[in-house]
Structure formats: C-alpha cells, structure tokens
Enzyme design. Structure first.
Site, mmCIF file in Angstrom:
data_model
loop_
_atom_site.group_PDB
_atom_site.id
_atom_site.type_symbol
_atom_site.label_atom_id
_atom_site.label_comp_id
_atom_site.label_asym_id
_atom_site.label_seq_id
_atom_site.Cartn_x
_atom_site.Cartn_y
_atom_site.Cartn_z
ATOM 1 N N ASP A 2 0.847 -1.173 0.000
ATOM 2 C CA ASP A 2 0.000 0.000 0.000
ATOM 3 C C ASP A 2 0.900 1.247 0.000
ATOM 4 O OD1 ASP A 2 -2.374 1.597 0.526
ATOM 5 O OD2 ASP A 2 -1.690 1.710 2.601
ATOM 6 N N ASP A 4 -0.343 5.028 1.021
ATOM 7 C CA ASP A 4 -0.632 5.971 2.099
ATOM 8 C C ASP A 4 -0.532 5.303 3.464
ATOM 9 O OD1 ASP A 4 -1.729 8.527 0.649
ATOM 10 O OD2 ASP A 4 -2.600 6.805 -0.379
#
Length: 203
Positions: A2, A4
């Site tokens: 991922d 963020d």
C-alpha cells in the site's frame, strides 16, 4: 504494498483536503474508510468531490511535502538487490503516485486518476476505483506476469482495503495497521520501519 501510511507517512487525500480548506472533514472520512466502516469507493468519491476547483499544480506541491516511511527505500533497494520486483497498489492518486514511483524506483504501480479540466480538479474520479478487490487482482496479475507463484509473494498494508491481498500473499504483513487489519493479517510490524519486513523474509 500500500502507499498511504505504508510506503509514505502521510495520507495524500488528507493533504489535498488541507489544501482545499476541508482537511478535517476529509480526514474524518478517511479514518472511517480505513477502519472498514464505510464502502471505500463511496468514501473516495465523497472526499474527491470536496477537492473541486483545486489547481493541477497541487499535485507537485503535495508530493514535495511527503515523507517516505523510515526504511521504505532501504527495503526496496534490498529487494531489488535480490532480484525481486516491487509494486504498489494505492487508493490514492496516479498524479502523486507516479512521482513517488519514480523516486522509489518501483517496478509496478496502480492508483486512482482524478479528472482535470482547464488545469483544475473537477471533483470526479476517472475509470475504475482501486478497491480491495482491485488491489488483490493486481497482486495476482503481476505475480502471473512475472511467473511468480503466489506462495512467493509478499503484501504489506495498513487499512481494511489491504486485507484481501495480505491474506492471499505468501507472506502477508499488517504494517502499523488499523485493528481490523492487524487481526486479519498473518504477520504484523508495529514499529514504523519497513526494514523490519526483511526480518520476516529471512528463513
């Protein structure tokens, strides 16, 4: 992995929201979505609508304010040194992730794309939204293209929309994750240092 709060310390949507003068409203929706309390696609559209009117130049400004998570670049360099490929699957935005991917020398990346007309954001998302299902599909697609069995894949993330890919990977890691994600993941790293993922890869 991922992007963020995993590859980087910040949430790009929150940074854009701050620039639009609605940071607190957007951050509150982000938190609910990350905890799995809201449908991610609906939450994203609602937040993006608040960004209408921002100038396209905001992407560079936000990129320049971001910080790679401690150990992120070291992790990527170590994996590349061993012949691994590294990709990111982001519920954030191509306009920023493209720059991060170049900075970090990533091999693959996907993200959402924002509509820009006459140099300003319209408040709309273009194309398919990167949901938990899209993240999982990307992991499987990239592994297939590279001829890598799923048992040899690694997925790292912190939010509810990372759970399917974390559970499908050969090594799934919740990184400083929300409680729901940590409970669902086979492995967890609770210190903000991505180099600790390497410890889980060593036999």
């Amino acid at each position: 992995m991922d992007v963020d709060s995993t590859l980087i310390d910040e949430e790009v949507i929150d940074q854009l929201g701050a620039a639009a003068g609605c940071g607190e409203r957007i951050a509150a929706v982000t938190e609910q979505a990350m905890r799995g309390e809201l449908d991610f696609a609906e939450a994203l559209r609602a937040r993006v609508a608040l960004l209408e009117g921002l100038p396209e130049s905001i992407f560079r400004r936000v990129h320049d304010s971001l910080h790679f998570t401690t150990g992120a670049l070291d992790l990527i360099d170590a994996l590349h040194a061993h012949g691994w490929k590294v990709g990111v699957v982001s519920g954030g935005f191509h306009e920023v992730v493209d720059m991060l991917a170049e900075d970090a020398k990533l091999d693959h990346w996907i993200a959402n794309r924002l509509e820009v007309v006459d140099g300003r954001l319209t408040g709309r998302v273009l194309g398919e939204i990167v949901t938990k299902d899209v993240k999982l599909r990307s992991l499987k697609t990239w592994a297939g293209e590279l001829g890598v069995p799923m048992a040899q894949t690694v997925a790292v993330g912190d939010g509810a929309n990372d759970i399917p890919m974390i559970q499908a990977a050969g090594l799934g890691v919740a990184f400083c994750a929300k409680p729901k994600t940590r409970a669902a993941a086979p492995h967890a790293v609770d210190e903000r240092d991505l180099r600790l993922v390497l410890d889980l890869l060593r036999p």
